[in-house]
Design a protein around this motif. Structure first.
Motif, PDB file in Angstrom:
ATOM      1  N   GLY A   1       0.827  -1.201   0.000  1.00  0.00           N
ATOM      2  CA  GLY A   1       0.000   0.000   0.000  1.00  0.00           C
ATOM      3  C   GLY A   1       0.864   1.256   0.000  1.00  0.00           C
ATOM      4  N   ASP A   2       0.209   2.399  -0.041  1.00  0.00           N
ATOM      5  CA  ASP A   2       0.914   3.681  -0.007  1.00  0.00           C
ATOM      6  C   ASP A   2       1.220   4.042   1.437  1.00  0.00           C
ATOM      7  OD1 ASP A   2       1.153   4.599  -2.751  1.00  0.00           O
ATOM      8  OD2 ASP A   2      -1.040   4.621  -2.768  1.00  0.00           O
TER       9      ASP A   2
ATOM     10  N   GLU B   1      -9.639  -0.604   5.272  1.00  0.00           N
ATOM     11  CA  GLU B   1      -9.838   0.839   5.082  1.00  0.00           C
ATOM     12  C   GLU B   1     -11.159   1.246   5.713  1.00  0.00           C
ATOM     13  OE1 GLU B   1      -8.678   3.702   5.151  1.00  0.00           O
ATOM     14  OE2 GLU B   1      -7.642   3.697   3.207  1.00  0.00           O
TER      15      GLU B   1
ATOM     16  N   HIS C   1     -10.882   6.215   0.361  1.00  0.00           N
ATOM     17  CA  HIS C   1      -9.543   5.614   0.472  1.00  0.00           C
ATOM     18  C   HIS C   1      -8.470   6.639   0.099  1.00  0.00           C
ATOM     19  CE1 HIS C   1      -6.184   2.912   0.173  1.00  0.00           C
ATOM     20  NE2 HIS C   1      -6.150   2.946  -1.155  1.00  0.00           N
TER      21      HIS C   1
ATOM     22  N   ASN D   1      -5.564   7.975   2.558  1.00  0.00           N
ATOM     23  CA  ASN D   1      -4.144   7.913   2.181  1.00  0.00           C
ATOM     24  C   ASN D   1      -3.501   9.286   2.339  1.00  0.00           C
ATOM     25  OD1 ASN D   1      -3.401   5.272   1.536  1.00  0.00           O
ATOM     26  ND2 ASN D   1      -4.305   5.394  -0.515  1.00  0.00           N
TER      27      ASN D   1
ATOM     28  N   ARG E   1      -2.934  10.137   6.066  1.00  0.00           N
ATOM     29  CA  ARG E   1      -1.850   9.407   6.713  1.00  0.00           C
ATOM     30  C   ARG E   1      -0.477   9.875   6.247  1.00  0.00           C
ATOM     31  NH1 ARG E   1      -5.806   4.981   6.241  1.00  0.00           N
ATOM     32  NH2 ARG E   1      -5.033   4.492   4.148  1.00  0.00           N
TER      33      ARG E   1
END
Length: 597
Positions: free
Chosen positions: A334-335, A435, A449, A453, A456
């Motif tokens: 994931g990112d 998520e 989502h 992202n 965060r």
């Protein structure tokens, strides 16, 4: 006389090599010297060869030094196994076991003729005076005490402390072995005086510690209440120290059944509102990665220490390396952007451990503290740490208004949202690995989502502006720049000092914040640089590659990188800098040397 001396010694398991080094270190601390001691072992689980390298000086030190001034070989096969870790040249005094049968003019040192070679009856003296071969290391202490001018009383005090609990007969036997070694040295004086000058300061209170001890102590100061992990070289001492001490401060240590469980317990402790930490090395980091992802998406603060060793796989468990940087930065699905910070010395490990907890708590994120075996296990004599000057950061908890309709993952301007814990009235929330919405409810919305992202990652932007997490040493307009990190930073700083003595203008950048990359700090540093080196102990030159991913670097920037157990010496860096100066004087930018890998 000399103000700076490097001693190396190697022998078999049971020869007490490390104990001899620690006794010398203790005596040096009592007399007021500065010192760094590194120790190294073979790959065997039990037995095998061991060695130490000890640098003594009257001034502050950055590294454990280069070529040995004194080399002590209790066993030639064991000594030679350490290769570049115990380098010998024409300035070295070599002391070795007489019973080896090797003539002083036929030492097994390919291409090297030392300044002096002394065959000493170390084993015979030990048997005759103490009645056991186990006193060989004590005989060596006597030899070195006489040749170096170290205090008999200080060395014997350290010896008695090490043998505390042994019988009077053992203590008296070791003292006789020490005195017999000193008598042999007095009867066989060195061709050139190698005694140490008196230290600049004596009687000052100092600490004799290693990096793992500093990490564990700093965790307690930072407020750590829970540690869970699984023993793994070279990080195990962190758990051992905390197991002994953390209960005094209301904390708990859990030795988990494996690395995954250890990480899971730390995530759970953080969810419960406790400051929590784990420690491991490269193979363990591989196993902890999935749980680190859970901590990231649940925005739970924790500290994960990785004491790097040689790799991949089991690799070289007893050797230091800096080859886990890319793992720390990019080993996430994931990112994900996780802060990665790295200390450069034993003393610095205290500060960076506290910073790791502060960053984790402030930004509600897992933080990776990237130490290495050199820093973690080497002994240093350092000044006492003023814990009253330490700033402690705690996580932001919700106020009454925020608890009215509590949204744990509320998208705020800073990206940081207040975090509750079980038992807080109206503060319950779902913290899962899926998520979620601002209230923690599962979602499959692509739009939400993307916003999460952004939340965060965006919240870490202020961290990149923390210039106090970087050290810049030297002329800010210098045309030559050195960049280094972790334990190797000391090599760059010492090389820069040597270069300045020759009139070379250069500067050094030492990052503690490894990731996220602070483009602005690097760009400012490189603005005046025409040629430079990124110095690190990894085969690929991982920091060099990471910087170039984010920063437009000067054309003359080169990589000086090497695999673990192959030390980079300040003199080698100085030689590369001299060549850069020569090239620039000819009016052209240096051509970067080809990289390994």
């Amino acid at each position: 006389m000399t103000s700076d001396l490097v001693i190396g010694m190697a022998g078999a398991g049971g020869d007490g090599v490390i104990s001899a080094g620690e006794a010398l270190m203790s005596a040096a601390a009592r007399e007021g010297y500065r010192a760094i001691m590194t120790k190294s072992y073979g790959p065997q689980i039990r037995g095998g060869e061991s060695s130490f390298r000890l640098r003594l000086a009257t001034r502050a030190l950055f590294t454990a030094g280069g070529t040995l001034d004194f080399a002590v070989a209790l066993n030639w096969n064991d000594f030679l196994r350490f290769g570049a870790e115990l380098p010998v040249d024409g300035r070295t005094v070599v002391v070795y076991e007489e019973d080896s049968g090797v003539a002083p003019n036929a030492l097994p040192l390919a291409g090297v003729t030392p300044a002096e070679a002394i065959a000493a009856p170390i084993e015979r003296i030990a048997r005759e005076t103490a009645g056991t071969n186990k006193a060989k290391n004590t005989v060596v202490l006597g030899l070195l005490a006489e040749w170096l001018g170290l205090s008999r009383d200080d060395l014997l005090a350290g010896l008695r402390k090490r043998l505390a609990g042994k019988s009077t007969e053992v203590l008296e036997g070791n003292e006789r072995a020490f005195d017999a070694g000193a008598a042999f040295a007095k009867a066989h004086p060195l061709r050139a005086d190698r005694r140490l000058e008196s230290p600049q300061t004596t009687g000052a209170e100092r600490m004799l510690v290693d990096g793992n001890e500093m990490c564990a102590a700093a965790a307690i100061v930072a407020g750590c209440e829970f540690f869970s992990g699984y023993p793994i070289t070279p990080s195990s001492e962190i758990m051992h120290w905390l197991s002994r001490e953390i209960w005094r401060y209301g904390g708990t240590v859990l030795q988990a059944e494996d690395e995954i469980a250890g990480m899971g317990a730390v995530v759970g402790a953080s969810f419960a509102g406790r400051k929590a930490m784990t420690a491991t090395s490269g193979p363990g980091m591989s196993l902890k990665t999935e749980m680190l992802g859970l901590a990231t998406i649940a925005e739970l603060p924790l500290v994960c220490v990785n004491v790097q060793r040689g790799g991949p796989s089991t690799g070289m468990p007893t050797k230091s390396e800096q080859s886990d940087l890319l793992q720390a930065v990019f080993s996430a699905h994931g990112d994900v952007v996780r802060p990665v910070i790295a200390p450069i010395s034993v003393a610095d490990t205290f500060r960076m451990t506290v910073e790791a907890f502060n960053i984790a708590e402030q930004y509600q994120t897992p933080v990776i503290l990237l130490s290495d075996a050199d820093i973690a296990q080497r002994k240093e004599i350092i000044d006492p740490i003023d814990t009253s000057a330490v700033t402690i950061v705690n996580r932001r908890i919700p106020n009454d208004r925020e608890l009215e309709d509590y949204a744990r993952f509320q998208i705020t301007e800073s990206g940081v949202s207040p975090i509750s814990h079980p038992g807080m009235e109206r503060g319950n929330y779902l913290a899962s690995g899926i998520e979620h919405s601002e209230h923690g409810a599962p979602t499959a919305s692509g739009e939400l989502h993307a916003r999460m992202n952004d939340k965060r990652i965006r919240k870490l932007a202020p961290l990149k502006a923390r210039r106090d997490l970087f050290t810049i040493d030297g002329d800010r307009e210098a045309p030559i720049g050195l960049v280094s990190w972790g334990s190797v930073a000391g090599v760059a700083l010492e090389a820069a000092d040597l270069a300045r003595r020759e009139g070379i203008k250069l500067k050094v950048l030492v990052p503690r914040l490894m990731y996220p990359v602070s483009e602005e700090v690097y760009e400012d540093f490189f603005a005046s640089v025409r040629a430079g080196l990124v110095i690190e102990q990894s085969h690929q030159g991982q920091l060099y590659r990471l910087i170039r991913m984010f920063v437009d670097t000067p054309r003359g920037l080169e990589s000086l990188a090497r695999s673990g157990a192959n030390p980079i010496a300040p003199a080698e860096v100085l030689d590369r800098v001299r060549r850069m100066v020569t090239t620039m004087q000819r009016g052209r930018a240096p051509e970067p040397e080809p990289m390994a890998g």
